[in-house]
Design an enzyme around this catalytic site. Structure first.
Site, mmCIF file in Angstrom:
data_model
loop_
_atom_site.group_PDB
_atom_site.id
_atom_site.type_symbol
_atom_site.label_atom_id
_atom_site.label_comp_id
_atom_site.label_asym_id
_atom_site.label_seq_id
_atom_site.Cartn_x
_atom_site.Cartn_y
_atom_site.Cartn_z
ATOM 1 N N LYS A 10 9.802 -5.678 -2.870
ATOM 2 C CA LYS A 10 10.937 -6.600 -2.925
ATOM 3 C C LYS A 10 12.075 -6.003 -3.764
ATOM 4 C CE LYS A 10 7.740 -10.500 -3.046
ATOM 5 N NZ LYS A 10 7.580 -11.883 -3.570
ATOM 6 N N TYR B 121 10.032 -16.301 5.352
ATOM 7 C CA TYR B 121 9.523 -17.279 4.392
ATOM 8 C C TYR B 121 9.622 -18.715 4.909
ATOM 9 C CZ TYR B 121 8.805 -13.914 0.574
ATOM 10 O OH TYR B 121 8.329 -12.904 -0.225
ATOM 11 N N PHE C 92 11.900 -23.788 -4.726
ATOM 12 C CA PHE C 92 12.219 -22.376 -4.986
ATOM 13 C C PHE C 92 12.708 -21.649 -3.732
ATOM 14 C CE2 PHE C 92 7.646 -22.518 -4.035
ATOM 15 C CZ PHE C 92 7.506 -21.502 -3.085
ATOM 16 N N THR D 289 0.049 -14.578 -7.469
ATOM 17 C CA THR D 289 1.511 -14.750 -7.376
ATOM 18 C C THR D 289 2.216 -14.733 -8.735
ATOM 19 O OG1 THR D 289 1.092 -16.126 -5.428
ATOM 20 C CG2 THR D 289 3.291 -16.263 -6.407
ATOM 21 N N ASN E 205 8.009 -10.789 -8.330
ATOM 22 C CA ASN E 205 6.695 -10.174 -8.538
ATOM 23 C C ASN E 205 6.469 -8.900 -7.716
ATOM 24 O OD1 ASN E 205 6.448 -11.341 -6.059
ATOM 25 N ND2 ASN E 205 5.052 -12.966 -6.694
ATOM 26 N N HIS F 54 5.261 -8.191 -1.644
ATOM 27 C CA HIS F 54 4.728 -9.187 -0.715
ATOM 28 C C HIS F 54 3.593 -8.534 0.057
ATOM 29 C CE1 HIS F 54 4.404 -12.069 2.581
ATOM 30 N NE2 HIS F 54 4.342 -11.015 3.368
ATOM 31 N N GLU G 215 4.648 -11.299 10.746
ATOM 32 C CA GLU G 215 5.564 -10.608 9.833
ATOM 33 C C GLU G 215 5.865 -9.182 10.308
ATOM 34 O OE1 GLU G 215 3.508 -11.087 6.098
ATOM 35 O OE2 GLU G 215 3.919 -13.255 6.062
HETATM 36 P P1 DAT Z 1 2.682 -14.798 -2.421
HETATM 37 O O1 DAT Z 1 3.881 -13.883 -2.475
HETATM 38 O O2 DAT Z 1 1.708 -14.493 -3.516
HETATM 39 O O3 DAT Z 1 2.052 -14.871 -1.057
HETATM 40 P P2 DAT Z 1 3.853 -17.415 -1.859
HETATM 41 O O4 DAT Z 1 3.822 -17.040 -0.424
HETATM 42 O O5 DAT Z 1 3.227 -18.698 -2.249
HETATM 43 O O6 DAT Z 1 3.216 -16.269 -2.782
HETATM 44 O O7 DAT Z 1 5.378 -17.494 -2.349
HETATM 45 C C1 DAT Z 1 6.328 -16.542 -1.955
HETATM 46 C C2 DAT Z 1 7.093 -16.076 -3.169
HETATM 47 O O8 DAT Z 1 7.869 -17.183 -3.698
HETATM 48 C C3 DAT Z 1 6.212 -15.626 -4.315
HETATM 49 O O9 DAT Z 1 5.873 -14.261 -4.217
HETATM 50 C C4 DAT Z 1 7.043 -15.932 -5.520
HETATM 51 C C5 DAT Z 1 7.823 -17.156 -5.128
HETATM 52 N N1 DAT Z 1 7.171 -18.409 -5.580
HETATM 53 C C6 DAT Z 1 6.022 -18.941 -5.081
HETATM 54 N N2 DAT Z 1 5.721 -20.104 -5.689
HETATM 55 C C7 DAT Z 1 6.699 -20.324 -6.588
HETATM 56 C C8 DAT Z 1 6.961 -21.370 -7.546
HETATM 57 N N3 DAT Z 1 6.166 -22.435 -7.676
HETATM 58 N N4 DAT Z 1 8.070 -21.250 -8.323
HETATM 59 C C9 DAT Z 1 8.897 -20.188 -8.199
HETATM 60 N N5 DAT Z 1 8.719 -19.185 -7.319
HETATM 61 C C10 DAT Z 1 7.634 -19.240 -6.524
HETATM 62 MG MG MG Z 2 2.836 -15.649 0.727
#
Ligand code: DAT
Ligand code: MG
Length: 146
Positions: free
Chosen positions: A12, A52, A60, A94, A119, A122, A133
C-alpha cells in the site's frame, strides 16, 4: 494435499513511501512463494472503491480511499500451496499494534492515530476474494492467470 493458489498482495502507499517494497517481496520469496505478476498501480477512486466494496458505509471507508489514493501501490500475484492463508499469516493481523512481531505488520507498522489503519500490505482473504481482486488489478490476465 496440494492446493496451488494465487493471492493478490498490495504494498500500500505507506509501504511504497517508506521503501518497503523490496522487504515485502523478500518475505514472500524467502517463505518460498513464487511471484508470478508484479506492477506499479497509479490509483483511481473507482479502482479502490471496487477493491474495498465490502467496507462501503463503514466509518473508515472514506479515509481508506483517501489513503489508497495518496500514492502508488505495488500489486503482486503470489503463487504457491495455500498461499492465501500463508500470506495472511506473513502479513499479521489488521491492527499493527497487536500484530505479532515476526509478521510484516508486526515488524514494520504501528498505530499512527489516523482515521484509517495504515498497515503496509493487503492480502486476499479467500479463493473468491483472490479471484475477484486479481481480475481488478490484472484485467489483462485470463481466468487461468495467463
Ligand atoms: P485486512 O486488510 O486485514 O484484510 P480489512 O479488510 O478488515 O483488513 O480492512 C481493510 C483495511 O481497512 C485494513 O487493512 C485497515 C483498514 N481498517 C480496517 N478496519 C478498520 C477500523 N476499524 N478502523 C480503521 N481502519 C480500519
Ligand atoms: Mg481485507
Amino acid at each position: 494435499m496440494a492446493s496451488i493458489e494465487r493471492t493478490l498482495v498490495l504494498v500500500k502507499p505507506d509501504g511504497v513511501r517508506r521503501g518497503l517494497v523490496g522487504e515485502v517481496i523478500r518475505r514472500i520469496e524467502t517463505k518460498g512463494y513464487e511471484i508470478s505478476e508484479l506492477k506499479l498501480i497509479v490509483p483511481t477512486r473507482e479502482l479502490f472503491a471496487t477493491h474495498y466494496a465490502e467496507h462501503e458505509g463503514k466509518p473508515f471507508f472514506e479515509p481508506l480511499l483517501e489513503f489508497m489514493l495518496s500514492g502508488p501501490s505495488v500489486a503482486i500475484i503470489a503463487q504457491g500451496n495455500r498461499v492465501i492463508e500463508g500470506f495472511r499469516k506473513l502479513a499479521g493481523t489488521t491492527d499493527p499494534t497487536v500484530a505479532e512481531p515476526g509478521t510484516i505488520r508486526g515488524d514494520l507498522a504501528r498505530d499512527q492515530g489516523t482515521k484509517v489503519v495504515q498497515n503496509i500490505v493487503h492480502g486476499s482473504d479467500s479463493v473468491e476474494s483472490a479471484n475477484r481482486e486479481i481480475a481488478i488489478f490484472f484485467p489483462e490476465l485470463n481466468s487461468k492467470g495467463h
